[in-house]
Design a protein around this motif. Structure first.
Motif, PDB file in Angstrom:
ATOM      1  N   ARG A  26     -27.853  53.483 -33.129  1.00 46.02           N
ATOM      2  CA  ARG A  26     -28.417  54.769 -32.708  1.00 46.02           C
ATOM      3  C   ARG A  26     -27.288  55.793 -32.535  1.00 46.02           C
ATOM      4  NH1 ARG A  26     -30.303  53.457 -27.896  1.00 46.02           N
ATOM      5  NH2 ARG A  26     -31.856  52.092 -28.837  1.00 46.02           N
ATOM      6  N   GLN A  27     -26.194  55.376 -31.902  1.00 41.05           N
ATOM      7  CA  GLN A  27     -25.061  56.281 -31.716  1.00 41.05           C
ATOM      8  C   GLN A  27     -24.442  56.660 -33.068  1.00 41.05           C
ATOM      9  OE1 GLN A  27     -23.788  57.762 -29.004  1.00 41.05           O
ATOM     10  NE2 GLN A  27     -25.481  56.914 -27.803  1.00 41.05           N
ATOM     11  N   GLU A  28     -24.374  55.703 -33.971  1.00 42.53           N
ATOM     12  CA  GLU A  28     -23.797  55.986 -35.285  1.00 42.53           C
ATOM     13  C   GLU A  28     -24.653  57.000 -36.047  1.00 42.53           C
ATOM     14  OE1 GLU A  28     -22.568  53.715 -39.409  1.00 42.53           O
ATOM     15  OE2 GLU A  28     -23.097  52.530 -37.656  1.00 42.53           O
ATOM     16  N   ARG A  29     -25.973  56.849 -35.985  1.00 44.83           N
ATOM     17  CA  ARG A  29     -26.849  57.818 -36.636  1.00 44.83           C
ATOM     18  C   ARG A  29     -26.684  59.195 -35.993  1.00 44.83           C
ATOM     19  NH1 ARG A  29     -30.513  53.566 -36.624  1.00 44.83           N
ATOM     20  NH2 ARG A  29     -31.523  54.378 -34.751  1.00 44.83           N
ATOM     21  N   GLY A  30     -26.513  59.231 -34.669  1.00 45.33           N
ATOM     22  CA  GLY A  30     -26.295  60.508 -33.988  1.00 45.33           C
ATOM     23  C   GLY A  30     -25.012  61.182 -34.426  1.00 45.33           C
ATOM     24  N   VAL A  31     -23.937  60.397 -34.547  1.00 41.10           N
ATOM     25  CA  VAL A  31     -22.655  60.955 -34.982  1.00 41.10           C
ATOM     26  C   VAL A  31     -22.753  61.422 -36.423  1.00 41.10           C
ATOM     27  CG1 VAL A  31     -20.250  60.368 -35.499  1.00 41.10           C
ATOM     28  CG2 VAL A  31     -21.263  59.661 -33.347  1.00 41.10           C
ATOM     29  N   SER A  32     -23.420  60.641 -37.257  1.00 37.03           N
ATOM     30  CA  SER A  32     -23.595  61.025 -38.654  1.00 37.03           C
ATOM     31  C   SER A  32     -24.392  62.325 -38.751  1.00 37.03           C
ATOM     32  CB  SER A  32     -24.293  59.908 -39.417  1.00 37.03           C
ATOM     33  OG  SER A  32     -24.498  60.280 -40.754  1.00 37.03           O
ATOM     34  N   GLY A  33     -25.463  62.430 -37.974  1.00 34.52           N
ATOM     35  CA  GLY A  33     -26.256  63.659 -37.977  1.00 34.52           C
ATOM     36  C   GLY A  33     -25.455  64.844 -37.462  1.00 34.52           C
ATOM     37  N   TRP A  34     -24.614  64.633 -36.463  1.00 36.85           N
ATOM     38  CA  TRP A  34     -23.789  65.702 -35.924  1.00 36.85           C
ATOM     39  C   TRP A  34     -22.790  66.183 -36.973  1.00 36.85           C
ATOM     40  CZ3 TRP A  34     -18.504  66.032 -34.678  1.00 36.85           C
ATOM     41  CH2 TRP A  34     -18.151  67.117 -33.892  1.00 36.85           C
ATOM     42  N   LEU A  35     -22.168  65.221 -37.704  1.00 34.84           N
ATOM     43  CA  LEU A  35     -21.215  65.596 -38.753  1.00 34.84           C
ATOM     44  C   LEU A  35     -21.906  66.358 -39.875  1.00 34.84           C
ATOM     45  CD1 LEU A  35     -19.014  62.365 -38.988  1.00 34.84           C
ATOM     46  CD2 LEU A  35     -18.325  64.597 -38.107  1.00 34.84           C
ATOM     47  N   ILE A  36     -23.092  65.922 -40.258  1.00 31.37           N
ATOM     48  CA  ILE A  36     -23.829  66.593 -41.325  1.00 31.37           C
ATOM     49  C   ILE A  36     -24.239  67.996 -40.864  1.00 31.37           C
ATOM     50  CG2 ILE A  36     -25.978  66.524 -42.664  1.00 31.37           C
ATOM     51  CD1 ILE A  36     -25.612  63.461 -42.747  1.00 31.37           C
ATOM     52  N   ALA A  37     -24.623  68.127 -39.599  1.00 32.18           N
ATOM     53  CA  ALA A  37     -24.997  69.442 -39.064  1.00 32.18           C
ATOM     54  C   ALA A  37     -23.807  70.394 -39.030  1.00 32.18           C
ATOM     55  CB  ALA A  37     -25.571  69.288 -37.665  1.00 32.18           C
ATOM     56  N   ARG A  38     -22.614  69.895 -38.938  1.00 31.04           N
ATOM     57  CA  ARG A  38     -21.411  70.728 -38.926  1.00 31.04           C
ATOM     58  C   ARG A  38     -20.958  71.087 -40.337  1.00 31.04           C
ATOM     59  NH1 ARG A  38     -22.768  71.504 -34.502  1.00 31.04           N
ATOM     60  NH2 ARG A  38     -21.843  70.798 -32.587  1.00 31.04           N
ATOM     61  N   GLY A  39     -21.674  70.620 -41.348  1.00 29.00           N
ATOM     62  CA  GLY A  39     -21.362  71.022 -42.713  1.00 29.00           C
ATOM     63  C   GLY A  39     -20.691  69.955 -43.551  1.00 29.00           C
ATOM     64  N   MET A  40     -20.505  68.751 -43.051  1.00 22.21           N
ATOM     65  CA  MET A  40     -19.884  67.690 -43.836  1.00 22.21           C
ATOM     66  C   MET A  40     -20.948  67.066 -44.747  1.00 22.21           C
ATOM     67  SD  MET A  40     -17.801  64.310 -42.548  1.00 22.21           S
ATOM     68  CE  MET A  40     -16.276  65.117 -42.194  1.00 22.21           C
TER      69      MET A  40
END
Length: 122
Positions: A26-40
């Motif tokens: 769950r934390q990994e999906r959150g970090v991945s979503g956060w990175l994607i939201a920042r433009g990565m």
């Protein structure tokens, strides 16, 4: 008569580990979503997460290697200490008067060797 059984220790441990794993994912999906939201890009975010996982795994293996090496040295030292001879009787054994008489500088007065021809009574 009831057929309800209580969960054993193995089942409780499995459920606890499964909960940890689900929380980690769950934390990994959150970090991945956060990175994607920042433009990565999504591929780069996934690659970055894999790099972090491999770095953590490498650090754990590095620590495990040194702990294992330390354990090997402790076991080797304990084995060596157990192999040392405790037979020190030859080192500190008492000698006979015949052996003492053959040594240079032997003084019969120091050893109260009354049977020696050079013994002098005080």
């Amino acid at each position: 008569m009831t057929t309800k059984t209580r969960p054993g220790n193995a089942e409780r441990l499995g459920r606890w580990l499964g909960g940890l794993w689900r929380g980690f994912m769950r934390q990994e999906r959150g970090v991945s979503g956060w990175l994607i939201a920042r433009g990565m890009p999504a591929g780069s975010a996934t690659a970055l997460l894999w790099i972090v996982k491999l770095a953590v795994l490498g650090a754990l293996l590095y620590a495990a290697f040194w702990i294992a090496l330390l354990l090997v040295f402790v076991v080797a030292a304990a084995w060596t200490a157990g192999q040392t001879s405790t037979d020190r009787e030859d080192e500190h054994s008492f000698t006979t008067l015949e052996t003492l008489r053959k040594k240079p500088g032997y003084d019969p007065n120091l050893y109260n060797d009354t049977s020696h021809e050079m013994y002098e009574e005080d």
